[in-house]
Structures are given as structure tokens and as C-alpha cells.
Design a protein around this motif. Structure first.
Motif, mmCIF file in Angstrom:
data_model
loop_
_atom_site.group_PDB
_atom_site.id
_atom_site.type_symbol
_atom_site.label_atom_id
_atom_site.label_comp_id
_atom_site.label_asym_id
_atom_site.label_seq_id
_atom_site.Cartn_x
_atom_site.Cartn_y
_atom_site.Cartn_z
ATOM 1 N N ALA A 14 0.826 -1.206 0.000
ATOM 2 C CA ALA A 14 0.000 0.000 0.000
ATOM 3 C C ALA A 14 0.863 1.260 0.000
ATOM 4 O O ALA A 14 0.519 2.261 -0.644
ATOM 5 C CB ALA A 14 -0.940 -0.015 1.203
ATOM 6 N N SER A 15 1.982 1.217 0.714
ATOM 7 C CA SER A 15 2.892 2.362 0.713
ATOM 8 C C SER A 15 3.406 2.642 -0.691
ATOM 9 O O SER A 15 3.428 3.792 -1.150
ATOM 10 C CB SER A 15 4.075 2.094 1.652
ATOM 11 O OG SER A 15 3.664 1.971 2.989
ATOM 12 N N LEU A 16 3.809 1.595 -1.386
ATOM 13 C CA LEU A 16 4.375 1.771 -2.722
ATOM 14 C C LEU A 16 3.368 2.378 -3.688
ATOM 15 O O LEU A 16 3.706 3.293 -4.452
ATOM 16 C CB LEU A 16 4.883 0.435 -3.252
ATOM 17 C CG LEU A 16 6.173 -0.086 -2.616
ATOM 18 C CD1 LEU A 16 6.448 -1.512 -3.062
ATOM 19 C CD2 LEU A 16 7.358 0.810 -2.989
ATOM 20 N N VAL A 17 2.123 1.891 -3.688
ATOM 21 C CA VAL A 17 1.158 2.449 -4.637
ATOM 22 C C VAL A 17 0.745 3.871 -4.245
ATOM 23 O O VAL A 17 0.276 4.625 -5.104
ATOM 24 C CB VAL A 17 -0.081 1.543 -4.812
ATOM 25 C CG1 VAL A 17 0.322 0.167 -5.312
ATOM 26 C CG2 VAL A 17 -0.905 1.455 -3.559
ATOM 27 N N ARG A 18 0.938 4.228 -2.988
ATOM 28 C CA ARG A 18 0.694 5.602 -2.556
ATOM 29 C C ARG A 18 1.854 6.532 -2.891
ATOM 30 O O ARG A 18 1.775 7.743 -2.653
ATOM 31 C CB ARG A 18 0.461 5.633 -1.038
ATOM 32 C CG ARG A 18 -0.851 5.040 -0.548
ATOM 33 C CD ARG A 18 -1.984 6.070 -0.541
ATOM 34 N NE ARG A 18 -1.541 7.323 0.050
ATOM 35 C CZ ARG A 18 -1.448 7.563 1.378
ATOM 36 N NH1 ARG A 18 -1.793 6.613 2.237
ATOM 37 N NH2 ARG A 18 -1.043 8.731 1.821
ATOM 38 N N GLY A 19 2.947 5.985 -3.431
ATOM 39 C CA GLY A 19 4.099 6.806 -3.772
ATOM 40 C C GLY A 19 5.058 7.030 -2.622
ATOM 41 O O GLY A 19 5.975 7.848 -2.717
ATOM 42 N N ILE A 20 4.879 6.278 -1.530
ATOM 43 C CA ILE A 20 5.779 6.371 -0.378
ATOM 44 C C ILE A 20 7.031 5.554 -0.685
ATOM 45 O O ILE A 20 6.926 4.417 -1.153
ATOM 46 C CB ILE A 20 5.080 5.851 0.890
ATOM 47 C CG1 ILE A 20 3.865 6.726 1.218
ATOM 48 C CG2 ILE A 20 6.035 5.782 2.073
ATOM 49 C CD1 ILE A 20 2.956 6.166 2.300
ATOM 50 N N PRO A 21 8.226 6.093 -0.457
ATOM 51 C CA PRO A 21 9.444 5.324 -0.743
ATOM 52 C C PRO A 21 9.460 3.984 -0.020
ATOM 53 O O PRO A 21 8.957 3.854 1.099
ATOM 54 C CB PRO A 21 10.562 6.251 -0.232
ATOM 55 C CG PRO A 21 9.982 7.624 -0.302
ATOM 56 C CD PRO A 21 8.523 7.453 0.026
ATOM 57 N N LEU A 22 10.043 2.982 -0.673
ATOM 58 C CA LEU A 22 10.068 1.638 -0.105
ATOM 59 C C LEU A 22 10.701 1.624 1.280
ATOM 60 O O LEU A 22 10.198 0.955 2.188
ATOM 61 C CB LEU A 22 10.811 0.686 -1.042
ATOM 62 C CG LEU A 22 10.966 -0.757 -0.558
ATOM 63 C CD1 LEU A 22 9.608 -1.400 -0.297
ATOM 64 C CD2 LEU A 22 11.758 -1.578 -1.566
ATOM 65 N N ALA A 23 11.793 2.347 1.455
ATOM 66 C CA ALA A 23 12.469 2.359 2.760
ATOM 67 C C ALA A 23 11.526 2.845 3.858
ATOM 68 O O ALA A 23 11.510 2.301 4.970
ATOM 69 C CB ALA A 23 13.713 3.236 2.700
ATOM 70 N N ASP A 24 10.717 3.851 3.562
ATOM 71 C CA ASP A 24 9.772 4.369 4.554
ATOM 72 C C ASP A 24 8.653 3.365 4.809
ATOM 73 O O ASP A 24 8.199 3.199 5.948
ATOM 74 C CB ASP A 24 9.181 5.692 4.075
ATOM 75 C CG ASP A 24 10.202 6.811 4.008
ATOM 76 O OD1 ASP A 24 11.291 6.666 4.633
ATOM 77 O OD2 ASP A 24 9.952 7.822 3.325
ATOM 78 N N GLY A 25 8.201 2.693 3.740
ATOM 79 C CA GLY A 25 7.161 1.686 3.905
ATOM 80 C C GLY A 25 7.631 0.509 4.738
ATOM 81 O O GLY A 25 6.887 -0.020 5.575
ATOM 82 N N VAL A 26 8.879 0.077 4.515
ATOM 83 C CA VAL A 26 9.455 -1.025 5.293
ATOM 84 C C VAL A 26 9.542 -0.656 6.767
ATOM 85 O O VAL A 26 9.177 -1.434 7.652
ATOM 86 C CB VAL A 26 10.834 -1.407 4.725
ATOM 87 C CG1 VAL A 26 11.595 -2.310 5.694
ATOM 88 C CG2 VAL A 26 10.683 -2.095 3.367
#
Length: 277
Positions: free
Chosen positions: A228-240
Motif C-alpha cells: 500500500a505504501s508503494l502504490v501511494r508513492g511512499i518510498p520503499l524504505a519508509d514503507g518497510v
């Protein structure tokens, strides 16, 4: 004109009790303001960590279900795969990727095969080999150490302890199979649980104090928040980092409630954290 809401296809089982699979992924993804669209692989009363369970295998229904999506001209911003119970189901996933992967559609593969050095009972060597066929299509793959070793046909290290150099080598090998990013979860690091991220040739680690024991559905929660973070445009590192932090809060509360491990993570208390992202 209002922008179209982001949506993710969830190819995973639906389990009534035990907080795993689509049962946890759908509410978490929804809390992050992304539409979650399940394509069930099976329907279970409780997950297989309970002494007894009822299972309705959905394999024969998956293609007609998916074909109806195509007839209705549906498209998705991401496809997230979870537990796959047979080689035939992996063939269906490959078909779904070919049908629904657009220019910007992300493929996130959570290769749910085992844990703590042991494969789940349904996983045969042939099924593990078949899982590798998803790797060339994946943008992100989120194995634990057991699954990373299986994908690479490597022995599981003694006591599940792996050096940074070995992790780096494994991540490079997994990335060479197709994904641009590799996230290895649930690593032992002394009194901490480590998450190892390899993305575009760069590595970083996230350590969280170990709280209690492993609990069912943690990998499903992690993959859902990352997707969900990725499709929202949130960087992967932040989503992890967000996913690891969220699981830590849930683990602490599970210990406070003294929940059995197979009841999963009491995520409901913390969903407000995700609505703020």
C-alpha cells in the motif's frame, strides 16, 4: 477531475479466524486509503496453525473469477501474492500478471513457503521450484530467511543466524532473479529482529527489539503495508520501516493480552497509525 483511487489485487487465501492472509491485508490496505481486491486461493475457517481446520480449495474457481475481472476491464496499481498452495495456483498467478500488469503496475511477491528453517507441509521441492518462476516478474520480494534460502537453493544457516556479508550476497542473488528490491524479514540479531532491505544496489537494516514469540500473519501484515505504501508513492524504505514499527506495536499489545501465537496480531488497536500516512 478526481484522481482514480489506487487499488491492489490480493492473491491469497481468506481465513476466518487467526488474523492472517486477506483477513488482515484488506483492512490494513483500506486504512491506508487504497482499495483491496481479493482473488481467493482458498477459504479457511481457521489457519493451519490450529489443531483442526476446514479448507475449501479455490483453485478451480480462480481462473473464471480472474477472467470476469478482465471482462469488466479492471486494472490494478499492484498485484500482491501471498500463500499459494499448488503449482497450478502459481500458473494462475503468472496468468494474472500477464493479464493485469500495465506499464506502472507493481508486482509484490511474498513467497510464503515456511519459517524457522522448515517448509510448510504443503510445500514440495517441485512447488518451491515453481515459486521461483514468479521472481522475474516481481518488483519487490519479501521473503523471510527460510524462504530466501529456498528460493536460492541454499542450506538454512545454523540457528538462523546469518552474517551481513552473507545477507548481502543473498540479496544480490535474489535481485539477479528479477526484483529491483529485496526485503528479508524476521532476521535474528541478538535481542533484536532485523529487517534487511536491498534496493537499487543499496542496503540498509532496521532493528527492532524482539518482543515475545513469532505470531501468525506477521508476514501478511508486513507485505500489505509495504504494498500500500508503494502504490501511494511512499518510498520503499519508509514503507518497510512503517511496517516493522507497526508490527512491533502489535506484538507488544499481543503480549499484554497474553494472546496465543495462532491468534495473530491485534492490529485493530493500531489502524489509526496507518490512516495518517
Amino acid at each position: 477531475m478526481t484522481a482514480r483511487q489506487k487499488r491492489i489485487a490480493l492473491i491469497n487465501d481468506v481465513t476466518g479466524f487467526g488474523r492472517c492472509s486477506v483477513t488482515v491485508q484488506l483492512p490494513l490496505i483500506s486504512a491506508m486509503r487504497v482499495q483491496a481486491c481479493p482473488l481467493p486461493t482458498a477459504i479457511l475457517s481457521v489457519h493451519t496453525g490450529f489443531p483442526n481446520h476446514y479448507l475449501d480449495d479455490y483453485t478451480a474457481r480462480m481462473r473464471p473469477y480472474m477472467e470476469n475481472w478482465a471482462e469488466n476491464n479492471l486494472d490494478f496499481d499492484a498485484i500482491l501474492t501471498g500463500f499459494l498452495g499448488s503449482e497450478e495456483q502459481i500458473e494462475v498467478v503468472l496468468d494474472a500478471v500477464h493479464r493485469f500488469k500495465g506499464k506502472d503496475t507493481l508486482i509484490i511477491v511474498d513467497p510464503v513457503m515456511g519459517d524457522n528453517g522448515r517448509l510448510y507441509s504443503s510445500y514440495t521441492p517441485a512447488l518451491c521450484a515453481k515459486m521461483r518462476q514468479l521472481m522475474p516478474y516481481a518488483d519487490v520480494v519479501t521473503p523471510n530467511l527460510t524462504e530466501a534460502c529456498q528460493l536460492l537453493d541454499l542450506p538454512y544457516p545454523p540457528d538462523g543466524v546469518v552474517t551481513d556479508a552473507a545477507l548481502s550476497h543473498m540479496a544480490h542473488q535474489l535481485a539477479a532473479m528479477g526484483p529491483r528490491a529485496v526485503v528479508i524479514t524476521g532476521l535474528h540479531a541478538g535481542d533484536c529482529v532485523r529487517t534487511y532491505l536491498y534496493e537499487d544496489g543499496e542496503s540498509r537494516c532496521y532493528d527492532h527489539v524482539k518482543i515475545g514469540r513469532d505470531r501468525s500473519g506477521s508476514g501478511d501484515v508486513f507485505a500489505a503495508i509495504v504494498a500500500a505504501s508503494l502504490v501511494r508513492g511512499i518510498p520503499l524504505a519508509d514503507g518497510v520501516k512503517c511496517a516493522a514499527d507497526f508490527i512491533g506495536h502489535c506484538l507488544a499489545y499481543a503480549e499484554e493480552l497474553d494472546l496465543p501465537w495462532n491468534y495473530g496480531l491485534p492490529f485493530e488497536e493500531f489502524m489509526g497509525e496507518l490512516t495518517k500516512l
